[in-house]
Design a protein around this motif. Structure first.
Motif, PDB file in Angstrom:
ATOM      1  N   LEU A 171      29.501  29.238  42.854  1.00 48.10           N
ATOM      2  CA  LEU A 171      28.301  29.840  42.262  1.00 48.10           C
ATOM      3  C   LEU A 171      28.635  31.162  41.586  1.00 48.10           C
ATOM      4  N   ALA A 172      29.487  31.969  42.231  1.00 45.88           N
ATOM      5  CA  ALA A 172      29.910  33.233  41.623  1.00 45.88           C
ATOM      6  C   ALA A 172      30.682  32.978  40.331  1.00 45.88           C
ATOM      7  N   ALA A 173      31.551  31.959  40.343  1.00 47.33           N
ATOM      8  CA  ALA A 173      32.300  31.609  39.132  1.00 47.33           C
ATOM      9  C   ALA A 173      31.367  31.133  38.027  1.00 47.33           C
ATOM     10  N   SER A 174      30.322  30.394  38.407  1.00 50.83           N
ATOM     11  CA  SER A 174      29.356  29.922  37.421  1.00 50.83           C
ATOM     12  C   SER A 174      28.600  31.086  36.790  1.00 50.83           C
ATOM     13  N   VAL A 175      28.197  32.052  37.624  1.00 57.54           N
ATOM     14  CA  VAL A 175      27.491  33.229  37.094  1.00 57.54           C
ATOM     15  C   VAL A 175      28.394  34.013  36.150  1.00 57.54           C
ATOM     16  N   TRP A 176      29.652  34.209  36.546  1.00 56.13           N
ATOM     17  CA  TRP A 176      30.597  34.942  35.705  1.00 56.13           C
ATOM     18  C   TRP A 176      30.885  34.178  34.409  1.00 56.13           C
ATOM     19  N   THR A 177      30.927  32.857  34.501  1.00 55.09           N
ATOM     20  CA  THR A 177      31.127  32.029  33.305  1.00 55.09           C
ATOM     21  C   THR A 177      30.022  32.261  32.296  1.00 55.09           C
ATOM     22  N   TRP A 178      28.775  32.231  32.769  1.00 57.35           N
ATOM     23  CA  TRP A 178      27.654  32.442  31.855  1.00 57.35           C
ATOM     24  C   TRP A 178      27.637  33.860  31.301  1.00 57.35           C
ATOM     25  N   ALA A 179      28.066  34.825  32.104  1.00 53.95           N
ATOM     26  CA  ALA A 179      28.141  36.206  31.617  1.00 53.95           C
ATOM     27  C   ALA A 179      29.162  36.316  30.479  1.00 53.95           C
ATOM     28  N   ILE A 180      30.312  35.651  30.650  1.00 50.04           N
ATOM     29  CA  ILE A 180      31.340  35.654  29.602  1.00 50.04           C
ATOM     30  C   ILE A 180      30.820  34.956  28.347  1.00 50.04           C
ATOM     31  N   VAL A 181      30.171  33.816  28.531  1.00 50.69           N
ATOM     32  CA  VAL A 181      29.667  33.049  27.386  1.00 50.69           C
ATOM     33  C   VAL A 181      28.669  33.876  26.585  1.00 50.69           C
ATOM     34  N   ILE A 182      27.720  34.496  27.263  1.00 53.21           N
ATOM     35  CA  ILE A 182      26.710  35.312  26.565  1.00 53.21           C
ATOM     36  C   ILE A 182      27.370  36.478  25.845  1.00 53.21           C
ATOM     37  N   ASP A 183      28.316  37.143  26.532  1.00 54.57           N
ATOM     38  CA  ASP A 183      29.010  38.279  25.921  1.00 54.57           C
ATOM     39  C   ASP A 183      29.804  37.836  24.682  1.00 54.57           C
ATOM     40  N   LYS A 184      30.479  36.695  24.771  1.00 56.67           N
ATOM     41  CA  LYS A 184      31.286  36.220  23.651  1.00 56.67           C
ATOM     42  C   LYS A 184      30.414  35.766  22.478  1.00 56.67           C
ATOM     43  N   VAL A 185      29.323  35.100  22.759  1.00 59.75           N
ATOM     44  CA  VAL A 185      28.432  34.659  21.683  1.00 59.75           C
ATOM     45  C   VAL A 185      27.901  35.867  20.912  1.00 59.75           C
ATOM     46  N   ILE A 186      27.469  36.899  21.656  1.00 59.96           N
ATOM     47  CA  ILE A 186      26.985  38.112  20.995  1.00 59.96           C
ATOM     48  C   ILE A 186      28.126  38.809  20.251  1.00 59.96           C
ATOM     49  N   GLY A 187      29.293  38.903  20.891  1.00 57.28           N
ATOM     50  CA  GLY A 187      30.429  39.564  20.264  1.00 57.28           C
ATOM     51  C   GLY A 187      30.906  38.861  19.010  1.00 57.28           C
ATOM     52  N   TYR A 188      30.964  37.528  19.029  1.00 54.50           N
ATOM     53  CA  TYR A 188      31.402  36.784  17.848  1.00 54.50           C
ATOM     54  C   TYR A 188      30.394  36.910  16.720  1.00 54.50           C
ATOM     55  N   SER A 189      29.115  36.944  17.073  1.00 53.94           N
ATOM     56  CA  SER A 189      28.088  37.129  16.046  1.00 53.94           C
ATOM     57  C   SER A 189      28.234  38.493  15.378  1.00 53.94           C
ATOM     58  N   ARG A 190      28.474  39.517  16.182  1.00 50.78           N
ATOM     59  CA  ARG A 190      28.687  40.848  15.619  1.00 50.78           C
ATOM     60  C   ARG A 190      29.952  40.901  14.779  1.00 50.78           C
ATOM     61  N   MET A 191      31.004  40.218  15.224  1.00 51.88           N
ATOM     62  CA  MET A 191      32.250  40.216  14.471  1.00 51.88           C
ATOM     63  C   MET A 191      32.075  39.553  13.115  1.00 51.88           C
TER      64      MET A 191
END
Length: 236
Positions: free
Chosen positions: A34-54
């Motif tokens: 469950l902790a890995a799943s939460v961290w996975t979604w945190a990474i995904v959201i951060d990367k989606v926002i970061g790639y959009s900004r890039m």
């Protein structure tokens, strides 16, 4: 033989009840997944926002770069800022260009080589930022199902021991233990499937952004090469 009411049976097969009744090994597996799943979604959201900004940053830089503004003026604008993407590659190349001419560079080939290496290094750093933490998604995508399966195996072994102790194969006795064991596999898949999908998508997006930056580096290298030839011909 006495049977449990439907409401009680449903309560004993609820997720919270199964988690509470699971052994400590299975609980640790579930909590970790469950902790890995939460961290996975945190990474995904951060990367989606970061790639959009890039992508927005690349579009803005290309618009300014090809607007006809002089390279010196653009460099002065970006030199003191924290730049990313094409801006970082541009600043790295222009910094090497200026340093070389200030020191009286005499070899056009050596200058071109140093500029290309500076841009390659800047490109490598930008790609490291883009691809950072994607390895975690790949690891979770491949390992989570097996971690969940480990929890399931331990849970089933515990259930069989409980069945042997109670000397009963009644479904009411067997079902909760089997269900709590299978819950670990379900949580493992819950963590793994989004991680695999996200890794493939984000890796593809990072590759496309990398191709754009690499293309700009090649174009800018050609521009600087022509300017180097012009300066050499003027000196001659």
């Amino acid at each position: 033989m006495e049977t449990l009411p439907l409401a009680d049976a449903g309560a004993q097969l609820s997720v919270w009840y199964l988690f509470a009744q699971a052994g400590w090994v299975v609980k640790l597996v579930m909590i970790g997944l469950l902790a890995a799943s939460v961290w996975t979604w945190a990474i995904v959201i951060d990367k989606v926002i970061g790639y959009s900004r890039m992508r927005s940053s690349l579009n803005r830089f290309e618009q300014v770069f090809w607007s006809g503004q002089s390279l010196e003026e653009l460099y002065r604008t970006l030199a003191d800022r924290k730049t990313t993407g094409m801006g970082a590659i541009f600043v790295a190349a222009m910094r090497e260009w200026k340093k070389s001419f200030e020191k009286g560079a005499k070899s056009p080939l050596g200058l071109q080589t140093r500029i290309d290496k500076a841009m390659d290094l800047a490109l490598t750093r930008e790609m490291e930022k883009l691809e950072g933490r994607l390895g975690f998604l790949a690891t979770i995508g491949s390992a989570a199902p097996f971690i969940g399966l480990f929890g399931t195996v331990v849970g089933i072994m515990t259930s069989f021991q409980a069945i042997a102790g109670s000397k009963s194969t009644n479904l009411a006795v067997v079902a909760p233990g089997i269900a709590e064991a299978l819950l670990a596999t379900a949580i493992g898949l819950l963590a793994a499937i989004p991680a695999v999908i996200a890794y493939n998508k984000l890796s593809s997006d990072a590759g496309k952004i990398g191709v754009r930056m690499e293309g700009f580096a090649d174009e800018f290298s050609a521009i600087l090469s022509r300017q180097i030839d012009e300066k050499v011909s003027q000196k001659a």
